[in-house]
Scaffold this active site. Sequence first.
Site, mmCIF file in Angstrom:
data_model
loop_
_atom_site.group_PDB
_atom_site.id
_atom_site.type_symbol
_atom_site.label_atom_id
_atom_site.label_comp_id
_atom_site.label_asym_id
_atom_site.label_seq_id
_atom_site.Cartn_x
_atom_site.Cartn_y
_atom_site.Cartn_z
ATOM 1 N N LYS A 120 -2.298 12.074 -2.479
ATOM 2 C CA LYS A 120 -1.278 12.469 -1.494
ATOM 3 C C LYS A 120 -0.069 13.011 -2.265
ATOM 4 O O LYS A 120 -0.193 14.030 -2.925
ATOM 5 C CB LYS A 120 -0.969 11.279 -0.588
ATOM 6 C CG LYS A 120 -2.218 10.815 0.197
ATOM 7 C CD LYS A 120 -1.915 9.704 1.163
ATOM 8 C CE LYS A 120 -3.111 9.361 2.021
ATOM 9 N NZ LYS A 120 -3.947 8.279 1.477
ATOM 10 N N THR A 171 -3.581 5.620 -3.114
ATOM 11 C CA THR A 171 -4.503 6.722 -3.361
ATOM 12 C C THR A 171 -3.845 7.599 -4.417
ATOM 13 O O THR A 171 -2.664 7.440 -4.730
ATOM 14 C CB THR A 171 -4.748 7.563 -2.092
ATOM 15 O OG1 THR A 171 -3.488 7.949 -1.552
ATOM 16 C CG2 THR A 171 -5.529 6.777 -1.053
ATOM 17 N N ASP A 186 0.875 -1.173 0.000
ATOM 18 C CA ASP A 186 0.000 0.000 0.000
ATOM 19 C C ASP A 186 0.916 1.229 0.000
ATOM 20 O O ASP A 186 1.423 1.643 1.045
ATOM 21 C CB ASP A 186 -0.886 -0.052 1.252
ATOM 22 C CG ASP A 186 -1.782 1.164 1.386
ATOM 23 O OD1 ASP A 186 -1.590 2.135 0.627
ATOM 24 O OD2 ASP A 186 -2.667 1.142 2.262
HETATM 25 N N1 DSN Z 1 -6.184 8.916 6.261
HETATM 26 C C1 DSN Z 1 -4.968 8.847 5.506
HETATM 27 C C2 DSN Z 1 -3.847 9.544 6.179
HETATM 28 O O1 DSN Z 1 -4.067 10.617 6.685
HETATM 29 O O2 DSN Z 1 -2.742 9.034 6.182
HETATM 30 C C3 DSN Z 1 -4.589 7.471 5.125
HETATM 31 O O3 DSN Z 1 -5.485 6.992 4.219
#
Ligand code: DSN
Length: 423
Positions: free
Chosen positions: A226, A223, A197
Amino acid sequence: MSTLESADEAVWKSICQERKRQVEGLELIASENYTSAAVMEAAGTVLTNKYAEGYPGRRYYGGCAHVDTVEEIARSRACELFGAEHANVQPHAGSQANMAVYLTVLKPGDTILAMDLAHGGHLTHGMHLNFSGQLYRTTHYGVREDDHRIDFDQVAALAKKNRPTIIVAGASAYPREIDHAKFADIARENGAALMVDMAHYSGLVAAGIHNSPVPVADFVTSTSHKTLRGPRSGFVLCRKEHARNLDRSVFPGMQGGPLMHVVAAKAICFGEALQPSFKQYAQQVVDNAQTLAEALIAGGLRLASGGTDNHLMLCDVTAMDLSGKIAETALEHAGITVNKNMIPFDTRKPLDPSGVRIGTAALTTRGMKTDEMRRVGAWILETLRNTENKSELTRIRSEVAEFASDFAVPGIVQETSAGSGPV
Ligand code: DSN
């Protein structure tokens, strides 16, 4: 007046206030970033009107010719960017990407070996209240107490003892480069599949700064919002041999219609990350994180593992007689957004832990470099020394807002005297 303003003033006002917060403050949440205007525009297009259950060329709805093209572009760019054989770009978020892989590999009751949430893992890595901890048996590895690095002896011992069906590597709060090949060796020796991941550091992988999990893992999830700087969403990469089963797990296994406006935004994000300028951006993210880490250490903060290799750091604020919650609240008053976070071997509770997590992806997108990180570090330290002093926090907030106004936020239309829409 914008259409949204006249249609729904209450929602419009909140969006405008959020825009102002994003522009005037310093965004240091390690999992957040600012998208480009093109990504933002794609996410707000007519593609939101379209149902497209299925995959390009095999849909359950008519009228899919154009969304087929969009999804093909997204898939092929994801494969090109990461050197993958297959990409599924439909998961709505990282949790769904992970769920799709679990559905592909595991039966209920099978065992997952993953990083402990308290040591930097994620909810979907088998946390007991999450579906992953409820449907599957989970055993957790962590970091070593002396240097806060992943304890590979423990990973190997737990793999041997528990014979997991899948080993999960990757983390949400781990400031060091992860040795994917070591995980792959342990998975192979124990007959387990390996899922990485890479949600947090996928932008660094795309730029070739962090070693890539793609050649050694069975499945890679991420994701796109980020360090990769795309829309809020997820995707999965895998080898051809797993493609059919993975695609079935996403649809119809776990989701119905894909969000085609977001798939389009992902296509744009992958295209942006393929540009040479993205490499420079990602390198700057890491340079900025290392400079900020040095500034915070010099000011008296302890950092988990003593620093960072990537975009984030975990600061132990108990070294300044504070808790993570007090630090987060004071920093927010000063216009600096971070999140409270457990540190390894924390003796405090998740809602008021010992640390804060800080990341540099968003500020780097605004064009800030290492000189700016030294200033940001000084404001963080000043704030932490003055958590009870409202007037000091207000003074810092106004300095921060003035400083931030020199760094445009891509994708956010600046307010003009004639007004503007809420994006
Ligand atoms: N909620 C995310 C984070 O802040 O790292 C991870 O998916």
